[in-house]
Design an enzyme around this catalytic site. Structure first.
Site, PDB file in Angstrom:
ATOM      1  N   HIS A  12       0.824  -1.219   0.000  1.00 43.52           N
ATOM      2  CA  HIS A  12       0.000   0.000   0.000  1.00 43.52           C
ATOM      3  C   HIS A  12       0.855   1.265   0.000  1.00 43.52           C
ATOM      4  O   HIS A  12       0.461   2.285   0.596  1.00 43.52           O
ATOM      5  CB  HIS A  12      -0.957  -0.006   1.204  1.00 43.52           C
ATOM      6  N   HIS A  59      -1.372   4.529   9.912  1.00 41.02           N
ATOM      7  CA  HIS A  59      -0.056   5.186   9.914  1.00 41.02           C
ATOM      8  C   HIS A  59      -0.127   6.552  10.585  1.00 41.02           C
ATOM      9  O   HIS A  59       0.521   7.500  10.150  1.00 41.02           O
ATOM     10  CB  HIS A  59       0.439   5.357   8.472  1.00 41.02           C
ATOM     11  N   HIS A 192      10.479  -3.912   3.978  1.00 41.88           N
ATOM     12  CA  HIS A 192      10.968  -2.546   3.810  1.00 41.88           C
ATOM     13  C   HIS A 192      11.302  -1.948   5.162  1.00 41.88           C
ATOM     14  O   HIS A 192      10.815  -2.415   6.195  1.00 41.88           O
ATOM     15  CB  HIS A 192       9.998  -1.658   3.022  1.00 41.88           C
ATOM     16  N   GLU A 239       4.519  -5.108   8.694  1.00 43.17           N
ATOM     17  CA  GLU A 239       3.163  -5.091   8.125  1.00 43.17           C
ATOM     18  C   GLU A 239       2.734  -6.467   7.620  1.00 43.17           C
ATOM     19  O   GLU A 239       1.545  -6.678   7.341  1.00 43.17           O
ATOM     20  CB  GLU A 239       3.075  -4.043   7.007  1.00 43.17           C
TER      21      GLU A 239
HETATM   22 FE   LIG Z   1       2.667   1.047   5.408  1.00 38.83          FE
END
Ligand SMILES: [Fe+3]
Ligand SMILES: [Fe+3]
Lengths: 278, 126, 278, 126
Positions: A12, A59, A192, A239
């Protein structure tokens, strides 16, 4: 009774929202990523859901550290997106299915999950981008039930807890009387890391392990602690907890019908995986 | 959460959560355009409204991501601060790893050769 | 290592706050209630805690239905009370022990409790009144860790889940390295009901069962569903969930050192019970 | 939560939560003195800011606890509305049970004889 059709899991990355706004789908940087969604939309044209349960992490739009839930479930009739501070376009308000939300909440609390219920909830890019990727032509033709997992403030829930939470959600959906077809959307990842001297860390081997394990061996992932996940997948690679929760919602065995993996999109190893319940 | 640290990887545990609360609260407020304008109009006065420490205000002034994280900043909230200056996560990555943005992007591109293997399911024995 | 000394469980009826503000302790209506706290304070003079873990329910001050946690744990250095809308006086800010809060949060998340963490938190009369009753002379000489249980929005956590949650908190406290003496304060109850045609309902038999069971047979209470609790104790009698959680925090066997039961205070069967860990 | 209803006992389940959200949000806002003043200055305009339904606004105008609960109100939030009029929980109880406040208090006092038994631990075989 309601039925879980399958799951679409996707990254996303915020930049996707800007690329959509600027129509960059054919740009060489973006094309390998966006092309992955062409077969996904074909699959969706044959497998039309009524409701999408979207498992994601906030977030810093709806939740702050003053009230940071481990697991939160939206129970609203409508969800709005809003300014996230760095320029991603907002989308039209999204229709919720509050009755299904409450059926899930009743089920998971009975199963001893200690959820936070949200009768009003702002949804960020982690909800809106997957919907835009799957239904680019406009407002998604589904109602949603947002399920938020804490991937921000440690201690995070363990992969094992996330899988069990998903399984409980899945049982509640399959026990829900109306005949709804329910799609699971798992949002986030894969590997990431945004912060620290290891910023830009990506781990394709671990991503491959995750993608393979999610099909029918999620227990390969539930042996990890959350800190091991951070080490292997990067800080924001945590995530993957959303994907593990989403896989739990699918009851029983699954079949992979689509996989697209592309590095890099922004700082992230982007991935798309569709699993069908068998 | 007292396990061995992960090299180069700040983990937002309670220690940072306690230290960084005011800084993160300020950054969280920057979701609002009116607040971003107020920040830009007078940074110091805006930071003071949140009870930020001297270290935190210095870190904000320095624009140094490393200093902001050391001061308890969480990257999800710091991203809203970075957004004011139109910095994206590659700019932040380059700054933190001490390389140019081009070099940082080149490092990310190096991973690209794995795509085909993963898509074909060949990267499974790991 | 830290040690749990015992627990003080008490009602938290808002009117108590007004009675304290107006110095009504010797008034015939209030005297039987306030007199119960004289031996409690004597016990506290001999058993001096460093920290009080306060298990309570928020009455619409810190939490609203947009973010309603099943279990929330405060992790702040200071907690403030505030206007609740109907005139109860606020108290001076209360000192928190954030380090112990986080040790508890780490422990309960590891044990698969899905708590909401609150690094900023307004505390209402359910926190302030028990502290005022135990330390009437001024700011309480303890740091606090507030633990909030949802007794407002159904589905509520089951009595069984609450007991397990308390037990997990207790393990985390006993594993906490600093040598703190920890008091449990359980706030709320006993039987009462504010709404509906059954408003004013009180059930002394069930209250007695609860008081007896809490000493060493909490499993007598964990067999009930939350709706059975509502039926037996009244809608707001569901606050017994706070007492059950608090009893869980006490590890092992306990001895009752004080019991005071008085009807009515406002609409409530008020109760005070001190248990010592043996 | 589809078990048998408990006589005379509204349970704040999802059905009421969904129906009552706007009403409860309005009542929750009455924690603030400024909002209480705004409510008193213009009830209808204040209620409209929260998107309350006609049934909910009628219930507010009626001051009827039963109507407010039927409209989805939760007693914890309604208490803040009642507080504006200095009504306490005995006033609310009397209204809902259709008796005078004195009669309601008398009913509560009837329970008092149990105190000694409970304190002595004699009410244990239940
Ligand atoms: Fe994210
Ligand atoms: Fe209460």
């Amino acid at each position: 009774m309601s039925k879980i059709m399958g799951s679409v899991a996707t990254s996303h990355i915020p930049g996707i929202g800007n690329a959509i706004a600027k129509n960059l789908q054919q740009d060489p940087y973006w094309k390998p990523f966006f092309d992955g969604f062409i077969p996904a939309r074909e699959w969706l044209a044959k497998n039309v859901p009524d409701v999408a349960v979207v498992v994601y992490n906030d977030h810093g739009l709806n939740f702050f550290l003053d009230k940071m839930p481990t697991f939160a479930i939206g129970a609203a009739h409508v969800y709005t997106s809003e300014d996230e501070g760095w320029g991603i376009p907002t989308v039209a308000p999204l229709a919720g299915n509050a009755a299904l939300s409450w059926a899930i909440i009743d089920g998971v609390v009975r199963d001893e999950f200690d959820v936070t219920t949200c009768q009003e909830m702002l949804v960020d890019h982690a909800v809106t981008i997957p919907l835009q990727l799957l239904w680019p032509e406009g407002p998604p033709p589904v109602q949603i039930v947002p399920v938020a997992v804490n991937t921000v403030q440690h201690p995070l829930p363990s992969p094992a807890r996330c899988l069990k939470f998903g399984q409980s959600i899945g049982r509640a959906i399959e026990a829900y009387a109306p005949d709804l077809k329910v799609l699971v959307i798992s949002s986030g990842g894969l590997s990431h890391q945004l912060e620290g001297e290891r910023a830009g860390f990506i781990n394709p081997q671990f991503d491959a392990l995750c993608l393979n394990a999610l099909i029918n061996e999620p227990e390969k992932l539930t042996g990890y602690t959350t800190l091991e996940i951070v080490e292997l997948a990067g800080s924001q690679g945590a995530e993957i907890l959303n994907w593990i929760t989403g896989r739990g919602i699918m009851q029983g065995k699954s079949r992979e019908v689509l996989r697209n993996y592309h590095i890099p999109i922004s700082n992230t190893a982007s991935a798309l995986q569709i699993l069908e319940q068998v | 959460m007292a396990s061995a640290p992960i090299p180069g990887t700040p983990v937002f545990t309670s220690e940072f959560a306690m230290k960084g609360y005011a800084l993160n609260k300020m950054c969280f407020s920057l979701n609002s355009a009116a607040n971003r304008a107020a920040f830009l109009a007078d940074e110091d006065a805006y930071c003071d409204k949140f009870g930020m420490s001297g270290e935190q205000k210095d870190a904000i002034r320095s624009r140094s991501v490393a200093a902001l994280i050391a001061a308890g900043g969480n990257v999800y909230y710091l991203a809203k601060f970075a957004g004011i200056f139109h910095l994206n996560v590659q700019d932040l990555g380059a700054q933190q790893t001490g390389v140019s943005v081009e070099a940082f992007k080149a490092k990310l591109n190096e991973y690209a050769r794995f795509n085909a293997d993963v898509n074909a399911g060949r990267l499974s024995n790991v």
